[in-house]
Design a protein around this motif. Structure first.
Motif: not given
Length: 448
Positions: A73-98
């Motif tokens: 959840g803390a990783r960026k995509s090549d385009a600079g956005g959130n990697l998870v949201r770029d690949i799975h835009p329908s997720v409800l929320a994304v957080t990092g660790p702990h």
């Protein structure tokens, strides 16, 4: 709850599940029975990223309402956005660790918590995802090192040690709940308390420094009163390690060191930006074994690091031959997005990286087989993990000795006998050994 990744991520999952149960939520066994899915991800090597992304996709397909947490959840995509949201835009929320508070806020937003005082009652140690007889005890978060192949600090931050009193209280709660083995984990166990300048905290009303040696002494004494084990993981080979070897020699904690050497050649270690040099590691190992002859040393290595020459790899093989480590894992180097090692010159082809990994593991298999063979005829205390069957279909029990951490080391395969119980200690005689496992028969069961 879908939990992926390392034991540190597993502890994060346990805390999320504990809070969910404390607030009255039920945990569904299947997607179909869930109103919401939480996926705790790993984002380190490429295979782990792919597994996490696949797990998110499966949860979306099977359920549709998904909250993502963890390192990915803390990783960026090549385009600079959130990697998870770029690949799975329908997720409800994304957080990092702990990120317990953030996860719970999102759960409350999408699935308001029920009000039922009867379901608010949870065990004092929380809800565990491990078997009842062992548990991971996380003593810190993050890391102060900047190894060139690793992006953990960018996801989990700098070292953040828990006060020693808090750690010991959690350990006692786990032991009271029936845990027979505490597995101490962090990103860098040797550095425990450095960020707090070894600040004094209170353990049962006594002032104690927040430092690795004191922590081992406190946990060991506590575990001994419950007849339990304490095992250390992820211990960097700093001089401070010398201070805990006497505690291993006298049985306060298990004689087991998980030391991530990663390589042996000084030039490769320098390129890796590892915090400990290689020059004295053979001397260190010999010194440790002199103090504690029963010591088991486990380590991990990377084969095919960018710029690694055949001569440097052979240097690593020679190191293994001299060090005679008991347990070894090896990864073929895998580029990780955001790691500075990606900019190093002379990256090696994948087939060479994999071929070197296979050569290292073949050498280590021979070393392991010889070291295990020395155990034949000896008597060991083991902790029984589960019932199983041999390839021939005979009933047996799978157990672990002081030399075996769960899921990463070998097993002790015990011939079935009356009185053996999963989650209990037993005394066994070693009858045979292979490359990685021991075979045994019961001498007598030990009291729980």
């Amino acid at each position: 709850m879908v939990s992926l990744g390392c034991p540190k991520a597993l502890v994060d999952s346990e805390r999320i599940v504990t809070q969910l149960r404390a607030e009255g939520y039920d945990i569904a066994a299947e997607y179909a029975g869930a109103d919401l899915v939480v996926v705790n991800t790993c984002g380190f090597i490429d295979d782990a990223v792919a597994e996490s992304l696949d797990a998110i996709g499966e949860a979306l397909n099977e359920n549709g309402k998904v909250i993502v947490t963890g390192c990915l959840g803390a990783r960026k995509s090549d385009a600079g956005g959130n990697l998870v949201r770029d690949i799975h835009p329908s997720v409800l929320a994304v957080t990092g660790p702990h990120a317990l508070d953030e996860v719970m806020s999102q759960v409350h937003l999408h699935l308001p918590k029920p009000h039922d005082p009867f379901t608010d009652l949870v065990p004092p140690a929380g809800i565990k995802l491990t078997p009842r007889h062992y548990a991971y005890l996380k003593i810190s978060e993050g890391c102060n090192h900047r190894c060139s192949f690793c992006i953990i600090p960018s996801m989990r931050g700098d070292l953040d040690s828990r006060p020693i009193g808090e750690v010991v209280r959690e350990a006692e709660s786990l032991l009271k709940g029936g845990v027979k083995e505490l597995l101490v984990i962090s990103q860098d166990t040797s550095a425990y308390g450095v960020d707090l300048k070894y600040r004094t905290d209170f353990v049962a009303g006594r002032p104690v420094k927040t430092r690795m040696k004191e922590l081992c002494a406190e946990l060991g004494a506590l575990a001994r009163s419950y007849g339990a084990w304490v095992r250390l993981h992820y211990v960097y080979p700093y001089p401070a390690v010398d201070d805990i070897l006497p505690l291993m020699a006298d049985g306060t904690i298990l004689p087991y060191l998980d030391v991530p050497f990663q390589h042996a050649h000084p030039a490769v270690l320098k390129a890796m930006k590892r915090p400990a040099s290689a020059e004295r590691n053979i001397e260190r190992i010999a010194g440790w074994r002199a103090v504690c002859p029963e010591l088991t040393i486990r380590s991990t290595f990377i084969a095919g690091f960018p710029g690694e020459t055949e001569a440097q790899f052979q240097y690593l093989l020679d190191f293994l031959g001299e060090a005679q480590l008991d347990r070894v894992g090896c990864f073929a180097y895998s580029p990780v997005q955001g790691a500075t090692a990606n900019q190093l010159a002379d990256p090696l082809p994948e087939e060479i990286r994999e071929e070197r990994r296979e050569r290292l593991m073949a050498l280590q298999a021979d070393i392991s087989a010889r070291r295990l063979q020395r155990r034949v005829g000896s008597t060991l205390q083991v902790l029984v993990d589960n019932e199983a069957r041999t390839p021939e279909g005979r009933e047996c029990f799978l157990a672990r000795s002081a030399a075996d951490a769960p899921e990463i080391d070998g097993m002790v395969v015990i011939k079935a006998a009356p009185g053996l119980k999963v989650g209990e200690f037993a005394q066994v005689r070693i009858t045979a050994a292979d490359d990685h496992d021991l075979h045994a028969e019961v001498v007598r069961e030990l009291p729980s």
